[in-house]
Every structure is written in structure tokens, then in C-alpha cells.
Write an enzyme that holds these catalytic residues in place. Structure first.
Site, short mmCIF file in Angstrom:
data_model
loop_
_atom_site.label_atom_id
_atom_site.label_comp_id
_atom_site.label_asym_id
_atom_site.label_seq_id
_atom_site.Cartn_x
_atom_site.Cartn_y
_atom_site.Cartn_z
N SER A 194 0.86 -1.19 0.00
CA SER A 194 0.00 0.00 0.00
C SER A 194 0.89 1.24 0.00
O SER A 194 1.69 1.41 -0.92
CB SER A 194 -0.95 -0.03 1.22
OG SER A 194 -1.79 1.08 1.23
N HIS A 221 -2.63 -1.03 -3.40
CA HIS A 221 -3.79 -0.17 -3.16
C HIS A 221 -3.64 1.09 -4.01
O HIS A 221 -2.73 1.89 -3.80
CB HIS A 221 -3.88 0.23 -1.69
CG HIS A 221 -4.14 -0.93 -0.77
ND1 HIS A 221 -4.01 -0.84 0.60
CD2 HIS A 221 -4.53 -2.21 -1.02
CE1 HIS A 221 -4.31 -2.00 1.15
NE2 HIS A 221 -4.62 -2.85 0.19
N ASP A 314 -4.09 -5.20 5.71
CA ASP A 314 -4.50 -5.99 4.55
C ASP A 314 -3.38 -6.96 4.18
O ASP A 314 -2.21 -6.58 4.13
CB ASP A 314 -4.81 -5.06 3.37
CG ASP A 314 -5.41 -5.80 2.19
OD1 ASP A 314 -5.98 -6.89 2.40
OD2 ASP A 314 -5.31 -5.29 1.06
#
EC number: 3.1.1.61
Length: 370
Positions: A194, A221, A314
Site C-alpha cells: 500500500s 492499493h 491488509d
């Protein structure tokens, strides 16, 4: 202590609204504003803010040039504002390459209405990157800063595939304590990340040879408007091939498929990619857990997964499924992360088979798979 923020934008309206939103948070203090890149450098040196919000298109000096100067003279976490267009994506990726930590879409309509979602997202981003690794300047390009270019100048990417990584080498963090990996017949390498991921992925993938024997899937992301431009950028810089994944794509050695923004990517046992609509109930689109979970189901113990820099957790539950199936999980170490969130979640859950610095990961992927 409040997070000190410098707001940089040539639009008086946008400068004022961003300042108002941030100032409404008692844990954030707007210590100054600037209308162009040159003023931003001067204010950064004088005010020493914890975070800088930066526009790109400005008179006198553009935002990317300003970021490069700031990273050399007074490294400070920078949050870039960008447009959700293909060109905006390319510019934003240049800014991240120069040393910016993260970005937000610049939407005049949303910010004029001042909805709660915009306020929450902006303040959360500021708080998060204020805690980012203060060594962030070492991950920017290390080439000398050229004379300031006009704001409209855009440096195009080279059209040929380089024989070696195109980035100048950054200072290498101390080596991790994990031993070198053992070679194994992996059928898939899966990498999730991310915040800080665009630069981290570039650093890792440019170390891989063109004949890398395993297929690769990448979950970053990123908004839908950005992933195609990011895949194109990686493809030009890497010796392996990189493309934005499409429904029905087949995994193959030497090819990295990047999950498209706003959607979810899964892999079946035949090596076929499935692209699904983004579920509004999920915080991340694409979601690392979704792709890791499908890889665990389809490939058993033949997956080498890597969790790189990023906020949140995540990837943790997907990594848990991979471990249960006998696959391997690596995490990036804290010292080389921009945001030590996702890798920390892996380590704290005792899911990491190895913890490596960013500069070690590409080398160890080659050792484990080639």
C-alpha cells in the site's frame, strides 16, 4: 503534540479549504502556506513542518521539482494532490519516485462541499504519513537535482526496456537477521503493498531477470485511474514484463500482473486471472487478502508471498491461509518501510517465514525461484 502541516497550492480556494479542514482537527496545526514550489522549499526550511501537502501544477516551480529539493535539503513527508486521469497518474508516480509518501485526488467539487468523508480521509492521511519513516529522503532519487524546469515540463519515460535497473541506488538499510531463502519450485509469487508501494515495487521488480521462472501477481492499493499507468511505468523499467491484469489473463513466467484499481483479482488453479467488481463492503479495492486467499486455494504450498510497506493490516488474513496451506510468507523489515503497518501485522501474527530489507527482497526472490 499537534502535527504541523505546510499547505502548498497556487489555488487560493484550494489552499484555504485544505487549511480549514486540517485546522478543524485539534491534533493538526497548519503552520504555513505557499503558492509555488520555490515558496514551499523556503517555508519547509524555515518552519520545519511534520507534513507538507503539495499540488503539482504551479507557477515558478512545479510540485515534483519542489519535492526533489525538499528531500535533499530537509526530508519531510509529502502528500501530493493529483487528478484522477491517466496523465495525473503519471505525474503522481513521478512525485512518489521523487520522494512523496502518498497522494489524494484533487477534487474541487468534493472539497467545496466539505463532506465528512473528505475531511476524514485528508486528516487520516496527514496523521499516517506524519508517522512515516523519517529516512524517506533516502528512498528518493539520489541523482543531483537539475535546475528548476517550467511547471509545464514533463519528463517522458524511456521507451526501451533497460538491461539494468534505471533508478540510482539509494542507501542500503542494514541487512536483516533472516537467513537466505531455500530454493523451492514455486508456481506463483504474490506481492501485496500500500503506502510506499509504488517505489518499493519498482525497487524489487527491477532486480529480477527477464527469465524469472515464476509468474507474479501484484496487489497495490491504488485508484482505478492509476493502475494502468503504473503497470506501463514498471514495464518500461523492468526486465520482466508488467501489465495491468485483465479478466482471462493467463499467468506465465516472467510476467507480473498488476491488480486493476477499484476491482478484485483472483487466480484459479489453471492459472487464469479473474477480475471481479470491487465489493463496497471491503475497504480495499484491490484487496491483498482476496488475491492471497485465492492463491492459497489454487496453489497450496507452491506460493511465495511478500508483504511490503503499507498502512493497515491488509494481507494478514490471506497470509494466514497461505501459511495453513504450507506456502511461504515474507515481510519487509521496519527499517526500510515507509509505513510499517501491513508487514508489522504479518510479523505480529507470527506469519512471517522471513523478514528482509527492501533491497534484499529482489535478490532473495531470485535465489528462491531461479
Amino acid at each position: 503534540m499537534a502535527v504541523k502541516v505546510l499547505v502548498v497550492d497556487d489555488s487560493g480556494f484550494f489552499r484555504r479549504r485544505v487549511s480549514e479542514i486540517l485546522s478543524a482537527d485539534p491534533t493538526i496545526q497548519v503552520v504555513g502556506t505557499a503558492t509555488n514550489g520555490k515558496e514551499a522549499i523556503d517555508q519547509a526550511l524555515a518552519l520545519k513542518p511534520d507534513v507538507i501537502t503539495m499540488d503539482y501544477e504551479m507557477p515558478m516551480m512545479d510540485g515534483i521539482t519542489a519535492v526533489r529539493h525538499i528531500m535533499q535539503r530537509c526530508p519531510t513527508p509529502v502528500l501530493m494532490f493529483s487528478s484522477l486521469t491517466h496523465e495525473g497518474a503519471r505525474v503522481t508516480l513521478d512525485a512518489l519516485d521523487a520522494g512523496a509518501v502518498d497522494y489524494l485526488p484533487k477534487n474541487f467539487e468534493d472539497i467545496s462541499r466539505n463532506p465528512d468523508k473528505v475531511k476524514q480521509l485528508l486528516c487520516e492521511k496527514v496523521h499516517t504519513i506524519s508517522r512515516s519513516n523519517r529516512r524517506i529522503g533516502s528512498y528518493a532519487r539520489t541523482a543531483p537535482v537539475a535546475a528548476p524546469a517550467p511547471a509545464s515540463t514533463f519528463t517522458s519515460q524511456a521507451q526501451t526496456r533497460p538491461a539494468a535497473p534505471a533508478r540510482a541506488a539509494a542507501p542500503t538499510p542494514a541487512a536483516s537477521q533472516s537467513p537466505a531463502p531455500k530454493r523451492k519450485p514455486y508456481k506463483l509469487v504474490a506481492i501485496g503493498t500500500s503506502t510506499g508501494g509504488p517505489v518499493a515495487l519498482q525497487r524489487v521488480l527491477t532486480q529480477l531477470p527477464a527469465n524469472f521462472p515464476a509468474p507474479i501477481v501484484l496487489i497495490q492499493h491504488m485508484p482505478a485511474a492509476f493502475t494502468k499507468a503504473f503497470a506501463e511505468r514498471l514495464d518500461k523499467l523492468c526486465r520482466i514484463s508488467v501489465k495491468e491484469a485483465e479478466d482471462g489473463d493467463m499467468l506465465r513466467p516472467g510476467l507480473a500482473l498488476l491488480a486493476p484499481g477499484g476491482k478484485q483479482m483472483m487466480i484459479d488453479g489453471r492459472g487464469t486471472v479473474k477480475i471481479l467488481p470491487g465489493d463496497e463492503r471491503l475497504n480495499y479495492k484491490p484487496c491483498v487478502d482476496i488475491t492471497f486467499g485465492s492463491a492459497a486455494k489454487s496453489y497450496g504450498d507452491k506460493v511465495l508471498s511478500v508483504v511490503l510497506t503499507g498502512m493497515g493490516a491488509d494481507g494478514r488474513e490471506g497470509a494466514r491461509l497461505l501459511k495453513q496451506g504450507g506456502s511461504t510468507v515474507w515481510a519487509q523489515d521496519e527499517a526500510s518501510c515507509v509505513i510499517y503497518g501491513m508487514p508489522m501485522a504479518i510479523v505480529k501474527a507470527n506469519l512471517a517465514d522471513a523478514v528482509y530489507s527492501l533491497d534484499e527482497i529482489g535478490k532473495h526472490l531470485v535465489e528462491a525461484c531461479v
